[in-house]
Design a protein around this motif. Structure first.
Motif, PDB file in Angstrom:
ATOM      1  N   ARG A  59       0.835  -1.210   0.000  1.00 57.88           N
ATOM      2  CA  ARG A  59       0.000   0.000   0.000  1.00 57.88           C
ATOM      3  C   ARG A  59       0.870   1.260   0.000  1.00 57.88           C
ATOM      4  O   ARG A  59       0.560   2.248  -0.672  1.00 57.88           O
ATOM      5  N   LYS A  60       1.962   1.220   0.753  1.00 61.46           N
ATOM      6  CA  LYS A  60       2.871   2.368   0.824  1.00 61.46           C
ATOM      7  C   LYS A  60       3.494   2.648  -0.541  1.00 61.46           C
ATOM      8  O   LYS A  60       3.574   3.814  -0.975  1.00 61.46           O
ATOM      9  N   GLU A  62       2.320   1.800  -3.503  1.00 62.15           N
ATOM     10  CA  GLU A  62       1.279   2.299  -4.408  1.00 62.15           C
ATOM     11  C   GLU A  62       1.027   3.790  -4.188  1.00 62.15           C
ATOM     12  O   GLU A  62       0.956   4.570  -5.149  1.00 62.15           O
ATOM     13  N   ARG A  63       0.880   4.190  -2.921  1.00 66.93           N
ATOM     14  CA  ARG A  63       0.627   5.608  -2.627  1.00 66.93           C
ATOM     15  C   ARG A  63       1.790   6.482  -3.079  1.00 66.93           C
ATOM     16  O   ARG A  63       1.602   7.523  -3.721  1.00 66.93           O
ATOM     17  N   SER A  64       3.006   6.059  -2.746  1.00 69.33           N
ATOM     18  CA  SER A  64       4.179   6.847  -3.084  1.00 69.33           C
ATOM     19  C   SER A  64       4.369   6.959  -4.597  1.00 69.33           C
ATOM     20  O   SER A  64       4.690   8.039  -5.113  1.00 69.33           O
ATOM     21  N   VAL A  67       1.688   9.346  -6.046  1.00 68.46           N
ATOM     22  CA  VAL A  67       2.012  10.738  -5.726  1.00 68.46           C
ATOM     23  C   VAL A  67       3.165  11.228  -6.593  1.00 68.46           C
ATOM     24  O   VAL A  67       3.154  12.361  -7.102  1.00 68.46           O
TER      25      VAL A  67
END
Length: 222
Positions: A59-60, A62-64, A67
């Motif tokens: 999840r980290k 994917e978010r990074s 962004v």
């Protein structure tokens, strides 16, 4: 406006997290193989902790990555870093789930053993090879070594060969186990085989990141 230094740190963090995910997938599979072959040595809580951390890192990443794509507008090689990180994270997360499927199959059949003595050697060998693949993938994510990436593909060929031999044993007239046990073992073999395939996919994405060659065989380089 974000500096080049800050952008580089984002890419380095993606590399660090995806490498850690590959290592975690290897840890989960090592523990799942212990459950399969030596259940009395299996630590279910430790495996669940590793699996949870693996999902969290997915999840980290994917978010990074999203962004970074939205705010940095990377081009060329930098864009390949971000795109490959997304795919590598997905493959590593799936590797962890395949390993978890192995442990769940064992748990579901307890107290009856899943593996017979006649095929235990195949699973021990496949388990050792795919854990090595996961750790090799973790290393190649960091160094981008396409020679090492090619060795991952070669090792996966060995996993595929073991899987074929296992299937031949289970389909043989000499198989002395029941139908349900054969079905379980076929599925378990498939979990190991697919784990290796995802490690190979990671090697393909590293080649894409390093050289621009498409991971989709037959496509032209970009």
């Amino acid at each position: 406006m974000p500096t080049r230094s800050a952008f580089r740190k984002r890419l380095d963090a993606l590399t660090e997290d995806t490498s850690a995910m590959c290592a975690l997938a290897g840890s989960v599979m090592a523990q799942a193989t212990t459950a399969l072959l030596r259940y009395d040595e299996f630590d279910s809580a430790a495996m669940q902790d590793d699996l949870a951390e693996l999902h969290m890192k997915h999840r980290k990443v994917e978010r990074s990555a999203l962004v970074t794509l939205a705010c940095e507008a990377p081009v060329a090689r930098d864009l390949r870093y971000v795109v490959s990180a997304l795919h590598i994270a997905s493959d590593a997360d799936r590797m962890g789930e395949l390993a978890a499927h192995v442990a769940r199959t064992v748990h579901r059949r307890r107290p009856a053993p899943v593996v017979t003595e006649s095929v235990a050697g195949y699973f021990e060998a496949m388990g050792r090879l795919v854990v090595d693949l996961a750790h090799a993938a973790a290393a190649v994510v960091v160094d981008g070594d396409i020679v090492r990436a090619d060795r991952i593909r070669q090792t996966d060929d060995s996993v595929d060969e073991l899987h074929r031999r296992l299937f031949a044993v289970l389909m043989s007239r000499d198989w002395d186990g029941g139908v349900q046990q054969a079905v379980d073992l076929i599925l378990l073999g498939r979990f190991y085989e697919r784990f290796g395939d995802h490690a190979t996919a990671i090697a393909d994405w590293i080649e894409f990141r390093t050289t621009g060659n498409s991971p989709l065989r037959g496509d032209t380089a970009c």
